[in-house]
Design an enzyme around this catalytic site. Sequence first.
Site: not given
Length: 146
Positions: A11, A14, A16, A70-71, A140
């Site tokens: 990723t 930041k 996450k 992934d979401s 975020g």
Amino acid sequence: MKENKKILLATSNKGKLEEFQMIFSDYEIISQADLGIDDAVEDGLTFFENALKKARHGAKQSGLFTVADDSGLVVPKLNFEPGIYSARYAGENSSDLDNRKKIIDKLNNCLLYTSPSPRDVEESRFAWWGWKKKGGGGGGGGGGGG
């Protein structure tokens, strides 16, 4: 056998990265941005496919154990949109706010209460109120990119 305590998080987000560092505090969690690795192409048809593409891309580029996810937001009333397109739902360079506004606009044009059951109506009202009460979304995750 030497224990490997370094893990790549596939990723550039930041927020996450900070979440994973807190959860896996016994490990050194680094992001692909830390290593100058570009984002993987997310052209899968499901969250799982995109997460797998990210993990494989990160592992291949870095040689490290790699974790990816992934979401996005899935709204049953909108035929499960935006789904994998959550980050760009309102357009390719749209902001989180743009995406949330599009969802709210589409929901405002829907018949929200289709069940004759008062319980179903109350549950729907609570879910909608809870989401709007929190400001329409976070800042975020959930489609924020990365």
